[in-house]
Structures are given as structure tokens and as C-alpha cells.
Design a protein around this motif. Sequence first.
Motif, PDB file in Angstrom:
ATOM      1  N   GLY A   1      75.369 121.627  74.396  1.00 46.93           N
ATOM      2  CA  GLY A   1      75.381 121.348  72.956  1.00 46.93           C
ATOM      3  C   GLY A   1      75.076 122.582  72.138  1.00 46.93           C
ATOM      4  N   MET A   2      74.296 122.399  71.077  1.00 51.94           N
ATOM      5  CA  MET A   2      73.953 123.510  70.194  1.00 51.94           C
ATOM      6  C   MET A   2      72.492 123.923  70.364  1.00 51.94           C
ATOM      7  N   ASP A   3      72.000 123.764  71.597  1.00 55.43           N
ATOM      8  CA  ASP A   3      70.634 124.141  71.920  1.00 55.43           C
ATOM      9  C   ASP A   3      70.663 125.331  72.878  1.00 55.43           C
ATOM     10  N   ALA A   4      70.148 126.463  72.445  1.00 50.58           N
ATOM     11  CA  ALA A   4      70.237 127.700  73.221  1.00 50.58           C
ATOM     12  C   ALA A   4      69.528 127.577  74.565  1.00 50.58           C
TER      13      ALA A   4
ATOM     14  N   LYS B   1      81.376 128.856  62.851  1.00 47.74           N
ATOM     15  CA  LYS B   1      81.676 129.951  63.788  1.00 47.74           C
ATOM     16  C   LYS B   1      80.426 130.726  64.175  1.00 47.74           C
ATOM     17  N   ASP B   2      79.533 130.949  63.230  1.00 49.43           N
ATOM     18  CA  ASP B   2      78.338 131.732  63.567  1.00 49.43           C
ATOM     19  C   ASP B   2      77.465 131.006  64.584  1.00 49.43           C
ATOM     20  N   LEU B   3      77.465 129.672  64.554  1.00 53.86           N
ATOM     21  CA  LEU B   3      76.708 128.900  65.537  1.00 53.86           C
ATOM     22  C   LEU B   3      77.379 128.973  66.902  1.00 53.86           C
TER      23      LEU B   3
ATOM     24  N   GLU C   1      76.135 133.867  72.784  1.00 57.82           N
ATOM     25  CA  GLU C   1      75.172 134.938  73.042  1.00 57.82           C
ATOM     26  C   GLU C   1      74.017 134.451  73.907  1.00 57.82           C
ATOM     27  N   ALA C   2      73.732 133.156  73.862  1.00 70.44           N
ATOM     28  CA  ALA C   2      72.696 132.588  74.724  1.00 70.44           C
ATOM     29  C   ALA C   2      73.225 132.320  76.126  1.00 70.44           C
ATOM     30  N   THR C   3      74.532 132.110  76.242  1.00 72.57           N
ATOM     31  CA  THR C   3      75.129 131.659  77.506  1.00 72.57           C
ATOM     32  C   THR C   3      75.621 132.788  78.391  1.00 72.57           C
ATOM     33  N   THR C   4      76.467 133.658  77.849  1.00 74.84           N
ATOM     34  CA  THR C   4      77.165 134.617  78.718  1.00 74.84           C
ATOM     35  C   THR C   4      76.247 135.578  79.476  1.00 74.84           C
ATOM     36  N   PRO C   5      75.087 135.985  78.934  1.00 78.12           N
ATOM     37  CA  PRO C   5      74.242 136.870  79.740  1.00 78.12           C
ATOM     38  C   PRO C   5      73.744 136.221  81.035  1.00 78.12           C
TER      39      PRO C   5
END
Length: 204
Positions: A30-33, A62-64, A70-74
Motif C-alpha cells: 500500500g502507501m505505507d513505507a 505521483k510524489d507519493l 524510494e522505500a522499496t527499491t533499495p
Amino acid sequence: GRWLQRCIEEYRRLDAAAKGCNLFGISQGGMDAATRKESARIVAEADVAGCAVGGLSVGEPKDLMLEMLEATTPELPREKPRYLMGVGSPEDLWTCVARGIDLFDCVLPTRLARNAAVFTPEGRINIRNGRYRNHHQPIDPTCDCATCTTFTAAYVHHLFRAEEVLGLRLASVHNLRFLAREMERIRESIELGTFEREMKRFLA
């Protein structure tokens, strides 16, 4: 995690790899980092050929979307392809590659094309607009697609006005090639070390 493990077991049972099939795990959250990071770690540790990111581009700003990337790909392994599901506007290709994405798929280019919206280096245009009635040049003179190298913007405009299905096909061919060319530019700029500069130029 349990569903992914069941998929992996079935993939092995079917010997799908021998048939040329690859299995990707899909991270969600979802939208939870924090949840996205946890999901990505589970997928990263799984025996899969690639890692997908799902549940984005579903109406959020888009910014969300970029914040969640940015929280996921690393958390995802660099040696496996990273696939962002359902994203495919030209600007998204650049901004999401900048955040570690390798692969995309999306209905957007063909859906837009069916509604007369085509991509150009100057931005999206509506080929139905009267200004293209006598535009006897390609939609995009820099494009090497079958539409731009064979037909004029005026002809494609006429097809849409006449409600000829060929117009939808020609616009779709162009939009798909436009995105493929953007990915070619992105790959080349990464190889040359000019990605940041080229992205700024494109977004401008």
C-alpha cells in the motif's frame, strides 16, 4: 510470504524454468513505507528470477508513488531485474529508472492512442485537433516508427475524424515506439554516465 512460497513450489513442480518461464515475486504494501520495505525484503530473499513492485499508479499522487519506490527499491537485489507494474508514461520511465526500476508495462500508451493522444518530444498532442488537418509532415519527424515513416499527421488526423480503426492502430504503433525509444535513450545515457543530465533535459 506464504503465497509467494506456494507459487515458487508450483513453479518448480511444473518445471516452468525448463519451458522458458521466469517467476517474479511481487512486493506490495500500500502507501505505507515500512510495510513496503518488509514486503520487498521477503521478495528479495525468495528464489525468483526478478522482483516486481505492485500496487502503485492506482490513483495516488505521483510524489507519493515515487516516495514508495524510494522505500522499496533499495531493499531489492541489484542483480535481479526490478519491474514496476502498471506504469508507463514517458516521464514515469525517467523518474522511476532514477529510483532503480528496470522494467515497465502499462496500457497507457495504447489507451491514449485510441483516444487520439500521441506522444511527441514536445509533449502529448491530440491528433484530432484541427491544426493537424493540413499538417503534411510526420507526427514526429524524429521518430522511426512505421506510422511516422509512412504517413503524415494529416492522414492520421483524417482517420480519427472519419472514425477509421486504422487511426487507432497507427497512433498505437507510434506511442509504443516512442516509449521504446525513450528506454533506448535511458539505457544509452546510463552507459555514458549522462543520465541525470538527460533526464533533466527530457523533463524540461
